[in-house]
Every structure is written in structure tokens, then in C-alpha cells.
Design a protein around this motif. Structure first.
Motif, PDB file in Angstrom:
ATOM      1  N   MET A 185      12.552 -37.659  66.383  1.00 51.55           N
ATOM      2  CA  MET A 185      12.458 -36.665  65.319  1.00 51.55           C
ATOM      3  C   MET A 185      11.071 -36.682  64.687  1.00 51.55           C
ATOM      4  O   MET A 185      10.524 -35.614  64.348  1.00 51.55           O
ATOM      5  CB  MET A 185      13.542 -36.907  64.266  1.00 51.55           C
ATOM      6  CG  MET A 185      13.556 -35.879  63.132  1.00 51.55           C
ATOM      7  SD  MET A 185      13.775 -34.168  63.702  1.00 51.55           S
ATOM      8  CE  MET A 185      15.503 -34.178  64.170  1.00 51.55           C
ATOM      9  N   TYR A 186      10.499 -37.865  64.514  1.00 50.61           N
ATOM     10  CA  TYR A 186       9.161 -37.965  63.926  1.00 50.61           C
ATOM     11  C   TYR A 186       8.138 -37.222  64.794  1.00 50.61           C
ATOM     12  O   TYR A 186       7.307 -36.465  64.290  1.00 50.61           O
ATOM     13  CB  TYR A 186       8.775 -39.432  63.791  1.00 50.61           C
ATOM     14  CG  TYR A 186       7.420 -39.682  63.160  1.00 50.61           C
ATOM     15  CD1 TYR A 186       7.208 -39.463  61.803  1.00 50.61           C
ATOM     16  CD2 TYR A 186       6.356 -40.134  63.933  1.00 50.61           C
ATOM     17  CE1 TYR A 186       5.972 -39.693  61.227  1.00 50.61           C
ATOM     18  CE2 TYR A 186       5.109 -40.368  63.364  1.00 50.61           C
ATOM     19  CZ  TYR A 186       4.922 -40.151  62.009  1.00 50.61           C
ATOM     20  OH  TYR A 186       3.690 -40.383  61.436  1.00 50.61           O
ATOM     21  N   LEU A 209       4.521 -32.652  65.481  1.00 50.79           N
ATOM     22  CA  LEU A 209       3.959 -31.600  66.325  1.00 50.79           C
ATOM     23  C   LEU A 209       4.217 -30.218  65.744  1.00 50.79           C
ATOM     24  O   LEU A 209       3.434 -29.284  65.965  1.00 50.79           O
ATOM     25  CB  LEU A 209       4.545 -31.689  67.733  1.00 50.79           C
ATOM     26  CG  LEU A 209       4.162 -32.936  68.541  1.00 50.79           C
ATOM     27  CD1 LEU A 209       4.837 -32.917  69.904  1.00 50.79           C
ATOM     28  CD2 LEU A 209       2.642 -33.017  68.722  1.00 50.79           C
ATOM     29  N   LEU A 210       5.302 -30.103  64.992  1.00 52.77           N
ATOM     30  CA  LEU A 210       5.629 -28.828  64.347  1.00 52.77           C
ATOM     31  C   LEU A 210       4.898 -28.633  63.027  1.00 52.77           C
ATOM     32  O   LEU A 210       5.025 -27.573  62.391  1.00 52.77           O
ATOM     33  CB  LEU A 210       7.140 -28.733  64.113  1.00 52.77           C
ATOM     34  CG  LEU A 210       8.004 -28.518  65.361  1.00 52.77           C
ATOM     35  CD1 LEU A 210       9.470 -28.805  65.057  1.00 52.77           C
ATOM     36  CD2 LEU A 210       7.833 -27.093  65.891  1.00 52.77           C
ATOM     37  N   TYR A 226      17.086 -30.971  68.871  1.00 53.44           N
ATOM     38  CA  TYR A 226      16.936 -29.685  69.551  1.00 53.44           C
ATOM     39  C   TYR A 226      16.840 -28.514  68.590  1.00 53.44           C
ATOM     40  O   TYR A 226      16.675 -27.370  69.015  1.00 53.44           O
ATOM     41  CB  TYR A 226      18.084 -29.488  70.537  1.00 53.44           C
ATOM     42  CG  TYR A 226      18.037 -30.464  71.697  1.00 53.44           C
ATOM     43  CD1 TYR A 226      17.257 -30.213  72.813  1.00 53.44           C
ATOM     44  CD2 TYR A 226      18.741 -31.661  71.637  1.00 53.44           C
ATOM     45  CE1 TYR A 226      17.189 -31.115  73.860  1.00 53.44           C
ATOM     46  CE2 TYR A 226      18.682 -32.576  72.685  1.00 53.44           C
ATOM     47  CZ  TYR A 226      17.903 -32.304  73.786  1.00 53.44           C
ATOM     48  OH  TYR A 226      17.829 -33.199  74.828  1.00 53.44           O
ATOM     49  N   GLN A 227      16.965 -28.807  67.292  1.00 54.73           N
ATOM     50  CA  GLN A 227      16.810 -27.767  66.275  1.00 54.73           C
ATOM     51  C   GLN A 227      15.745 -28.168  65.242  1.00 54.73           C
ATOM     52  O   GLN A 227      15.770 -27.685  64.112  1.00 54.73           O
ATOM     53  CB  GLN A 227      18.150 -27.516  65.573  1.00 54.73           C
ATOM     54  CG  GLN A 227      19.269 -27.101  66.511  1.00 54.73           C
ATOM     55  CD  GLN A 227      20.533 -26.717  65.770  1.00 54.73           C
ATOM     56  OE1 GLN A 227      20.532 -25.753  64.992  1.00 54.73           O
ATOM     57  NE2 GLN A 227      21.593 -27.477  65.972  1.00 54.73           N
ATOM     58  N   ALA A 228      14.856 -29.044  65.641  1.00 53.26           N
ATOM     59  CA  ALA A 228      13.851 -29.558  64.709  1.00 53.26           C
ATOM     60  C   ALA A 228      12.984 -28.453  64.119  1.00 53.26           C
ATOM     61  O   ALA A 228      12.478 -28.588  62.991  1.00 53.26           O
ATOM     62  CB  ALA A 228      12.981 -30.604  65.409  1.00 53.26           C
ATOM     63  N   ASP A 229      12.791 -27.361  64.857  1.00 56.96           N
ATOM     64  CA  ASP A 229      11.932 -26.284  64.363  1.00 56.96           C
ATOM     65  C   ASP A 229      12.534 -25.569  63.153  1.00 56.96           C
ATOM     66  O   ASP A 229      11.840 -24.830  62.450  1.00 56.96           O
ATOM     67  CB  ASP A 229      11.654 -25.274  65.478  1.00 56.96           C
ATOM     68  CG  ASP A 229      12.923 -24.671  66.069  1.00 56.96           C
ATOM     69  OD1 ASP A 229      13.950 -25.381  66.088  1.00 56.96           O
ATOM     70  OD2 ASP A 229      12.883 -23.513  66.494  1.00 56.96           O
ATOM     71  N   LYS A 230      13.824 -25.785  62.886  1.00 55.98           N
ATOM     72  CA  LYS A 230      14.464 -25.155  61.739  1.00 55.98           C
ATOM     73  C   LYS A 230      14.283 -25.956  60.451  1.00 55.98           C
ATOM     74  O   LYS A 230      14.641 -25.475  59.368  1.00 55.98           O
ATOM     75  CB  LYS A 230      15.964 -24.983  61.999  1.00 55.98           C
ATOM     76  CG  LYS A 230      16.295 -24.076  63.182  1.00 55.98           C
ATOM     77  CD  LYS A 230      17.803 -23.999  63.389  1.00 55.98           C
ATOM     78  CE  LYS A 230      18.161 -23.125  64.572  1.00 55.98           C
ATOM     79  NZ  LYS A 230      19.634 -23.109  64.801  1.00 55.98           N
ATOM     80  N   ILE A 231      13.765 -27.170  60.555  1.00 56.30           N
ATOM     81  CA  ILE A 231      13.698 -28.066  59.397  1.00 56.30           C
ATOM     82  C   ILE A 231      12.534 -27.679  58.488  1.00 56.30           C
ATOM     83  O   ILE A 231      11.395 -27.527  58.946  1.00 56.30           O
ATOM     84  CB  ILE A 231      13.556 -29.540  59.858  1.00 56.30           C
ATOM     85  CG1 ILE A 231      14.829 -29.973  60.598  1.00 56.30           C
ATOM     86  CG2 ILE A 231      13.274 -30.465  58.670  1.00 56.30           C
ATOM     87  CD1 ILE A 231      14.764 -31.384  61.167  1.00 56.30           C
ATOM     88  N   THR A 232      12.828 -27.535  57.210  1.00 54.77           N
ATOM     89  CA  THR A 232      11.787 -27.276  56.203  1.00 54.77           C
ATOM     90  C   THR A 232      11.783 -28.331  55.099  1.00 54.77           C
ATOM     91  O   THR A 232      10.843 -28.384  54.307  1.00 54.77           O
ATOM     92  CB  THR A 232      12.012 -25.894  55.563  1.00 54.77           C
ATOM     93  OG1 THR A 232      13.306 -25.856  54.951  1.00 54.77           O
ATOM     94  CG2 THR A 232      11.905 -24.784  56.601  1.00 54.77           C
ATOM     95  N   THR A 233      12.805 -29.166  55.050  1.00 52.35           N
ATOM     96  CA  THR A 233      12.926 -30.168  53.993  1.00 52.35           C
ATOM     97  C   THR A 233      12.064 -31.381  54.303  1.00 52.35           C
ATOM     98  O   THR A 233      12.105 -31.889  55.433  1.00 52.35           O
ATOM     99  CB  THR A 233      14.394 -30.629  53.863  1.00 52.35           C
ATOM    100  OG1 THR A 233      15.221 -29.484  53.659  1.00 52.35           O
ATOM    101  CG2 THR A 233      14.553 -31.592  52.706  1.00 52.35           C
TER     102      THR A 233
END
Length: 822
Positions: free
Chosen positions: A761-762, A767-768, A733-740
Motif C-alpha cells: 500500500m505504501y 507512486l500515486l 487494487y483500489q488504491a487510486d481511490k484513496i484521498t485520506t
């Protein structure tokens, strides 16, 4: 592109093509032969040629420089390849090779008849030109040939695939540890000591490349103290072995039979036969108790399955196991329990004529949504007495005037809790005493290590396995003094032990490892620190291996909690250089132990040039109830802060680590932590999550242990009454915050954490437009255990970090060549 050649004549060595100017000392290039007693035809043209050569290479690989080897009455040793080769016959060449990164290129062989190139004992190819791919490490090349060509000098030419593909032939006296060593080396996996301390049943397991995933398992009966072998099993090895009280007989299960070995003459009698799925033997006077399981057989024609309970997600739940007794003299068997629920034997008391057993009926009323019935069975009339029903129960043992019980802190209404005002972790094992009147008292309330198994000694004292920080030692509990004292076993992690209980001073045999020490096994008296070595993997499998150093590294977090950690330094570490680093953690309810090897090979990562930081964030058992209690209803809240703060403290303490080249990884709950951390910080340059949980609700509802584990980790919280926990703490639910950049690895047969957890998650990250990779391992469950799959898994993990932290994509592109084409 760099190339070099090794050219040997009978008198001198010439080096050509050495663009990077490495001088190769001829003393490092060795030869055996020509060998005339075994014809070249036998090695190359017989029906068993491959097996003959493989066995020969295995033998030659063990011959050190200066050692002698006999081949059909001819004595040979490795000698300088520049020495003149007298006569005709087959030849063997040995060449040590070191790499500092994944290295690829072509090896060209000239001057040999029918050359066969072996890398680390495995045939690469029989050809004049051989493509080689070598992981970062120390390797051994062996060449076999039918003979030398008459008109062509022997030469080896290496052509690297790129300028970076260099080989180092400067052999060292020791080698860095390898993946094959860590997985294949022989270890003890079971010890059973006779009550009089004179005999030891010992089982070992090892692997060989030629056997693939099939282990070599041996069980031996040994005589102490000289450790001589009396009897040996390799096929039809004994299981559930148990000694008679007088140490004259060893009962065990083999070939669907209960068998009895008589120590005096080593004869074997069959007590009962046609007993499939039998286990758990215990002596009961002159008879034996055992469990007999009846597997559930589904209707082969059924097109559906109606679930009877949440436990039906467990493949074995509908199997039914009951208790039986066999008279040793006659072989007559009688059934002791008959219940729709499995009956599990805990202990027996022949003097009282009673057994302790458990059953687990379906009961979801309270967390952790299961219940255990503790029952005493009277053998004279098979009557049962229910002692109690418990939601936090592990085991029980008879004592002379009561019984010992292991359970969580909440046992009997929180009897084991140190502080009733704080949250506790039900996995934090405690020890209790129940007297003959039914009164229960806590014995370990002020003992911080988490208690695991217990073994009763002849005087009613206990030998306990515990989790103490990141170590797993043995403790002795003195019943009369109600005191715990650590046993000096000489190892950090006890793999297995057995104790002779019929001696006035008990004799102990123990096998275990430490963080940088391979497995050792000792015999020792409980009242002495003197030890007799029974097995030493260091000498057998690692005698010429060098490891990096390990250092303790603790820090104090913002709440004043000490966070335990350790750092593995690379082999040949130079504090003046800059290194990439890997951070490893679990973050769940258990600390990361100081095992020498296992599924997470910290010593191998250090050998491949990484500084490795392992830490134990809040929530782990073994550090006291307050510390482990922070695991409950947290799902990353405390542990993520500890990992981030710990990584920063680690970087400050180790200036040799490049702060821009730090990766992190974890598995299962640790895989969840890796995904969650990616939503909280950008301190890491690359991450790997193995079998991680991305959606707490889906794991709770579908994972093998999901609802039960969540009953501890999310005690009292459900998706309908604590949405904040199930949503806000779920990385999905916070996948949009991931940059790593994130690598997701999962076995596609994983039942504990279903593979969908990585797919969620994949899908989100794809999609992001985020950088993500998903690698599934076919037919693998939660743990990657088979030999080749384990190597592929390790290679995938390290190739990912080499690509992201060392700017070396070659290994990854070799494993997954389609990546390079994208």
C-alpha cells in the motif's frame, strides 16, 4: 515566545515572565528538606548514586501532600516551598504540571547545588538547564539537589519552544490516566484455586521504569478466606500448577523439574528432574500426566529448507510433543503416546483409566483446511480408539455418562447451525453433548453468545467462558435443566478464574476489568452475588486517577440490524466545546472487548482530548450466528457500511464532535478495514492501519494463519474461483481511490500479517502522490508487546492524529524530525 519563572525566597514567592497571566498558588509547590541524615555526597558521588536517587524519587512520588515520610528516623512531609529552609542538607522539590497538548521547552533551575530533574519518576538530566518534552497529560516534576546556593534564591524558569508551549501548575486532587499506569500497574495473570477452596495460587505481573522491558512477576500461595500469604516465589516461579484432589499437594514445573509442594508443612519435594519443555500437568490418581515436547533441531549446516506442508510456515510445527505419566511415589516415568504427530491431552478419567487426546494430521480437503482427530487412550494397554475426525473442533471433557464437546456450528454436518439456509462463522463456538453410545446433540443452538473454554464442576455442570457482545462473562450450564445462566462476577471482561469443585456449593475466584474500571479479583459462591475482594487495582494504582465517562451508543443499520457501540468522553468533558474524535473497530470475527487497558488504550485517548467511538460491525461473534456469519466471504462488504453509517449516526448524536476532525484506525483485520474504508469513503480526516492486510491473495498465501483463517473468512473461495473477492475487496487494487492521509504501522518481524502488506500500500500511494507514512517497529511481531516499544507505538499513533486532527504537528516532528525538514 512565552516564558515564566517561579522564584522562591524564604518569605515570599515572586512570579516573572508570565506573559499569559497564570497565577501560581504557592501551596502547589512543595519541598522536603533540608535533610541532614543522608549526606549530599551519598546521593551524588557514590558509585550507586543513580540508583540511590532513583529509589528516593520513587518513594517521594508516592508521598501525598500531608503524608509523612521517614528518612533515617527523621520525619518529613511535603511543605510549601515558601517556608523557610532551616539548616543545610539535600533538598527535594515537587511540582505538578499539566499540559493540554504536546509541550516542549527549557526548564532553568537557579539557586540549587547539583540539581537533578525528574519527570514522572525518570531522570531527565542533571543540569541547570533541562529540555523537557511532555505529552498531553498530568505530570510530576521532582527536583533533587545537594543543597541550596547561599547567595542565589531558588527559582525555576520555563521557556516554551513556541507560544503554544504552556504549562499549567494548578494541581488537581486527581490526575488523568497515563500510559505508564495502563502498562505498568500490577495485575493478576493467573489464579489456581484448590478443590476444597482453602488455598489460592496467585500470580501477578507489573513493570517498573527502572526495569525496562523486564517484568516483575511474583507467584504466591495464599490462604482463604483471609487472603494471607503462605509461600512466595519470585525466581523460578511455578508453571502448569495443579492441585491434588484432596488439596494437600500442589504439583508444578520449575527449574526443569516436576516439584510437589506439601501444604501442611510447605516442604517441596522433587518428583522428576532434567525435564526440559514439560507442561500441562494433570493429576491421575496418585500419578501425574504431562506433555513433553521435543523441539525440532534443524541442520546447522543446511543452506535450504524443504517445506513439508503449509504448516511449515509455523516455527513450531516440526516440534513434537507426546504424553507421559510419572508415578509420584517413585518418580518412575513412562511414555504413553509415540506418534509422528503431536499428541495433545484434553482430559482424563482415572476411574475409567482413559485419556482424551487430539492429533492434527495434515489435511486440506475441506475448509478450514485442517482436521482434528479426537482419540481415547486406554492406559492399561495403551490402546487407542479414534472417536472421530472433525474440521470444526475446539475441545472435549469427560462427564459421568458421556462427554462435552466445543466446536463450531458446522460440527457433525452442521448440527449446531440455527438456520441451515444462512452462512455461519466457524469461529462462533457452540456446545455439544456426546453420550456413551456416540450420539451427539447440540446444546447451545439457541444460545447467542459464542462459547470459549469450559470447566466441569463436580456435578457435571459446566462453567463456560463466552463472548457476549463486547463483554466476556462466565455462564453456568445446568446439565439436568439444559439451561444457561450468567454468573454475576461484577466485571465485564473476565481475565481469569478458578473454581473449587469439591465443595457442595462451588467457590469461584475471578479476576477481570470493565471499560472504565481497572482489574479487581473476587472470591464468591456460585449461588450468591456476595463477593470478597482479593485484589483491587483501583486502590493500588488508580486511587488518584480520574477518567472520562463512557456511554452506550447503538444504532440500527439499513438492514435493521442493531450495531452495538460505546463512546468514551474526554476527561473533564464539556458538551459546549468541539472535540476531535477517533473511531475504532476490528471488523473481523471478534468484537472489541470492554477491557480497561490493553494494546488499544481507549481511556488514554479520551484523557488526551478525543471522543472515542468503538463499534461492533457485522461479522463479530457474540451476537448470534446470523450476525457472525456475515463475516464469511465479505471482507468489508457489510462491516464497512456499518462503520460509515455508525460514524454518521455518532456525529449526529454528539454535536460536540467536529465532523471535520474524525480519525479512524484498526489493527490486523481492523487494519485491513482501515485501508478498505479509505477506498470507500472520505468521511475520515486521517487514518491509521496497524499490521493491516492490503492484498487478500498475498495474505492467504503467506500469512502465518493466512490459508487457515481464509478457510473461514473466505470459505470455499480461492484466487482462481472468486477473483472478484480477492481483487475487488483488496484495498491495494483500489488504491487510486484513496484521498485520506494514511499512516501505516507494522512490526518488521510480523509473521501473521507479513510487513509486505503495508509496503504494497505504501508503494502504491507513493507512486500515486497520495499522503502516506510508513513506520516499521524493529524486531516486533504482530503485536507490539515490549514496554518501550509499546509507548513508542502509542506515541506514534497519537502524534499522527494530533497532527492531522488538532493541527498540532509538534509531537510528530519531535518523534520523526526529518518530517519537518521535508
Amino acid at each position: 515566545m512565552k516564558a515564566f519563572s517561579l522564584v522562591f525566597t524564604s518569605l515570599a514567592m515572586a512570579v516573572s515572565g508570565m506573559a499569559f497571566g497564570v497565577d501560581i498558588d504557592a501551596k502547589y509547590i512543595q519541598r522536603i528538606g533540608p535533610v541532614t541524615q543522608v549526606s549530599a555526597t551519598a546521593l551524588s558521588k557514590s558509585a550507586q548514586a543513580d540508583a540511590l536517587r532513583t529509589n528516593l524519587v520513587a518513594k517521594l512520588s508516592q508521598v501525598q501532600r500531608g503524608d509523612k515520610v521517614k528518612l533515617f528516623n527523621q520525619t518529613f512531609s511535603w511543605q510549601a516551598a515558601t517556608a523557610k529552609a532551616e539548616g543545610e542538607g539535600w533538598l527535594a522539590y515537587q511540582l505538578p504540571v499539566a499540559t493540554k497538548r504536546f509541550t516542549q521547552g527549557t526548564l532553568t533551575v537557579n539557586g540549587l547545588e547539583n540539581p537533578q530533574v525528574y519527570l514522572n519518576g525518570q531522570l531527565v538530566k542533571s543540569a541547570d538547564k533541562v529540555e523537557l518534552a511532555l505529552a498531553n497529560g498530568d505530570h510530576q516534576l521532582i527536583l533533587l539537589a545537594d543543597g541550596a546556593q547561599k547567595d542565589v534564591s531558588f527559582s525555576l524558569d520555563w521557556q516554551g519552544k513556541s507560544d503554544a508551549d504552556e504549562l499549567d501548575f494548578a494541581a488537581q486532587k486527581t490526575q488523568r490516566v497515563s500510559a505508564e499506569q495502563l502498562f505498568d500497574s500490577k495485575v493478576i495473570n493467573n489464579l489456581t484455586l484448590s478443590p476444597n477452596g482453602k488455598y489460592l495460587l496467585q500470580s501477578t505481573i507489573e513493570y517498573q521504569a527502572a526495569q525496562g522491558d523486564k517484568p516483575i512477576q511474583v507467584t504466591e500461595l495464599r490462604k482463604l478466606p483471609d487472603n494471607s500469604v503462605m509461600y512466595r516465589w519470585q525466581e523460578s516461579r511455578p508453571s502448569s500448577a495443579v492441585w491434588s484432589d484432596d488439596s494437600k499437594q500442589l504439583a508444578f514445573v520449575a527449574n526443569k523439574q516436576i516439584q510437589l509442594l506439601n501444604v501442611a508443612d510447605l516442604s517441596v519435594d522433587v518428583i522428576a528432574t532434567e525435564l526440559d519443555n514439560v507442561s500441562g500437568l494433570q493429576w491421575f490418581g496418585d500419578s501425574l500426566l504431562f506433555s513433553w515436547e521435543k523441539p525440532f533441531k534443524a541442520d546447522d549446516k543446511a543452506t535450504s529448507k524443504r517445506f513439508q506442508a503449509l504448516e511449515d510456515r509455523w516455527s513450531y510445527w516440526r516440534n513434537n510433543s507426546q504424553l507421559y505419566q510419572v508415578d509420584v511415589a517413585s518418580g518412575l516415568i513412562r511414555q504413553l503416546t509415540d506418534n509422528s504427530i503431536t499428541s495433545s491431552l484434553l482430559d482424563s478419567n482415572a476411574n475409567k483409566g482413559t485419556l482424551l487426546l487430539t492429533r492434527s494430521p495434515v489435511d486440506y480437503k475441506q475448509p478450514a483446511h485442517g482436521i482434528t482427530q479426537l482419540i481415547e487412550l486406554k492406559l492399561s494397554d495403551l490402546s487407542e480408539t479414534l472417536i472421530g475426525e472433525y474440521r470444526s473442533f475446539s475441545g472435549a471433557l469427560y462427564a459421568d455418562d458421556g462427554m462435552y464437546i466445543t466446536a463450531g456450528p458446522r460440527f457433525m454436518g452442521g448440527l449446531g447451525m440455527q438456520d441451515t439456509s444462512i452462512e455461519v462463522n466457524d469461529y462462533d463456538g457452540q456446545l455439544y453433548w456426546r453420550d456413551t453410545k456416540g450420539n451427539v446433540s447440540a446444546l447451545s443452538k439457541n444460545f447467542d453468545p459464542a462459547i470459549g473454554s469450559m470447566t466441569k464442576l463436580g456435578n457435571d455442570d459446566l462453567l463456560l467462558t463466552v463472548t457476549e457482545g463486547d463483554r466476556s462473562p462466565l455462564y453456568l450450564f445446568d446439565k439436568s435443566q439444559k439451561r444457561f445462566s450468567k454468573v454475576d462476577t461484577g466485571v465485564d471482561m473476565v481475565d481469569g478464574f478458578s473454581v473449587a469443585t469439591k465443595l457442595s456449593t462451588p467457590l469461584l475466584v475471578v479476576a477481570g476489568t470493565s471499560a472504565t474500571v481497572p482489574q479487581k479479583a473476587y472470591s464468591m459462591s456460585l449461588n450468591s452475588s456476595r463477593k470478597q475482594v482479593l485484589f483491587d487495582s483501583q486502590q493500588q494504582s488508580y486511587a488518584n486517577t480520574r477518567l472520562g465517562k463512557i456511554e452506550d451508543f447503538d444504532f440500527t443499520n439499513q438492514h435493521g440490524h442493531n450495531i452495538d457501540g460505546r463512546v468514551y468522553l474526554p476527561t473533564d468533558y464539556d458538551a459546549n466545546k468541539k472535540y476531535p474524535a477517533l473511531v475504532y473497530y476490528y471488523g473481523g470475527t471478534s468484537p472489541v472487548g470492554r477491557h480497561f487497558t490493553g494494546r488499544w488504550p481507549f481511556n488514554l485517548w479520551a484523557a488526551q482530548g478525543y471522543v472515542v467511538y468503538v463499534l461492533q460491525p457485522n461479522g463479530a461473534t457474540g451476537y448470534g450466528q446470523a450476525f457472525s456469519g456475515r463475516h464469511v466471504n465479505a471482507w468489508g462488504k457489510y462491516s464497512a457500511d456499518d462503520i460509515i453509517a455508525g460514524t454518521k449516526a455518532f456525529l449526529n448524536a454528539y454535536p460536540s464532535v467536529d465532523g471535520k476532525r474524525v480519525g479512524n484506525m484498526g489493527a490486523s483485520y481492523g487494519g485491513f478495514m482501515t485501508m478498505y474504508l479509505a477506498t470507500q469513503t472520505d468521511i475520515f480526516a486521517a487514518s491509521m492501519s496497524h499490521a493491516g492486510i492490503s492484498n487478500l491473495s498475498s495474505y492467504w498465501g503467506h500469512g502465518w494463519w493466512g490459508y487457515g483463517y481464509s478457510g473461514v473468512a473466505s470459505r470455499g473461495s480461492f484466487p482462481w474461483n472468486n477473483q472478484a473477492l480477492y481483487v475487488e475487496q483488496s484495498p491495494l487494487y483500489q488504491a487510486d481511490k484513496i484521498t485520506t492521509p494514511l499512516l501505516l504501522i507494522h512490526g518488521n518481524a510480523d509473521t501473521n500479517v507479513p510487513v509486505g502488506e503495508s509496503h504494497y500500500m505504501y508503494t502504491a500511494l507513493k507512486l500515486l502522490g497520495k499522503e502516506v507514512e510508513l513506520v516499521e517497529f524493529n524486531d516486533q511481531d504482530h503485536h507490539i508487546n515490549t514496554r518501550q516499544a509499546r509507548f513508542d507505538w502509542w506515541n506514534t499513533t497519537m502524534a499522527w492524529f494530533d497532527m492531522k486532527l488538532k493541527n498540532e504537528p509538534q509531537w510528530w516532528n519531535s518523534l520523526y524530525p526529518e518530517t519537518a525538514k521535508q
